[in-house]
Enzyme design. Sequence first.
Site, PDB file in Angstrom:
ATOM      1  N   GLU A   1       0.817  -1.203   0.000  1.00 36.49           N
ATOM      2  CA  GLU A   1       0.000   0.000   0.000  1.00 36.49           C
ATOM      3  C   GLU A   1       0.857   1.262   0.000  1.00 36.49           C
ATOM      4  OE1 GLU A   1      -1.883   3.363   1.970  1.00 36.49           O
ATOM      5  OE2 GLU A   1      -0.477   2.003   2.942  1.00 36.49           O
TER       6      GLU A   1
ATOM      7  N   HIS B   1      -4.160  -2.308   2.115  1.00 36.44           N
ATOM      8  CA  HIS B   1      -3.723  -1.716   3.387  1.00 36.44           C
ATOM      9  C   HIS B   1      -3.537  -2.807   4.441  1.00 36.44           C
ATOM     10  CE1 HIS B   1      -3.665   1.678   6.308  1.00 36.44           C
ATOM     11  NE2 HIS B   1      -3.471   2.423   5.245  1.00 36.44           N
TER      12      HIS B   1
END
Length: 353
Positions: A18, A321
């Site tokens: 991410e 994430h």
Amino acid sequence: MTTKTEQKTIELDGSQGEGGGQILRTSLALSVVTGQPMAIEKIRAGRAKPGLMRQHLACVNAAAQISGAQVDGAELGSQSLHFAPGPVRAGDYRFAIASAGSCMLVLQTVLPPLLLAGGTSQVHLSGGTHNPMAPPFHFLERAFAPLVRRLGADLQLTLRRCGFYPAGGGEVEATIVPAAGALQPFDLMARGGQQPGFAECLAPGLPRHVSTRELDTLGGAMGWSGEQLRHGGARQNEGPGNALLATLAYEHVTEVFTAFGEKSLSAEQVAHGLVKELRAFQKSEAAVGPHLADQLALLLALAAWQGQKACAFTCSEVTEHTRTNCAVIERFLPVRFAITESRQACTVQVSPA
């Protein structure tokens, strides 16, 4: 026993996965937890403004303060950092961001080590409390803190003043109480029975009709009315700001979803965007949503490590994430994640390695 000088520095690539500030925050937290020095390069390399911004620098300084760390590279815009912590120290701390940067992200950085410290800590935070791209205060208070308590520790949060972009100036007080022994692993596989949900709108400095339209639109779509639609208590001088929050309560977990108003969006568009997010979560059978999954992964990894027992949870979506966070956690703790994805619910398991 390995001494601090003998410990190998963990080297991280801040552009991996991410590629955002979460890599920095998780590595800082776990460096303090384990006492392992870490070096990170290419911090936020893919972002429009790469390197350390004010809120990231505040996280570095806070982690250094609670551990007496030696730090190189802690300056605005820096894309590399070397961090060598000492032992974590419970105490009374004040951490401030001199902007609207999220002080809630600073709390996320210091919380894991302070949960394992030798006593209770009082933490006073100032800065942004309701920011896009960061968990707002009410998410941490209602969704996250109860999960900390299930570990056998405690986290009590008090909002003294909201802080919105661009002024900031929010004030939050946190009391962090470590568990009496090791953190206790638990499984969170189902939400349990549904309880009444509600929405609230924080819109300081904006005309009353803005929050009324947002709440009416959300209420009409969700079938909520009366006490389920609330005008929040933010004061006029805490804005201008606009956060529309929806709280979904269940037997085993509470989820909080937030939409932020923008000049380019009507009140109805803000509400419809949040409704879409709520319905996506309700359609799944998972215990938690994508944002809470990210935070729960770290809590349960600490518990699996300390309690030497596997634990798991289900989530509606495994984001990049979350995957990145799990990969960083595995660099510091002797645990392994296993992720199984399906349409109705994804399962994240963490086991002692």
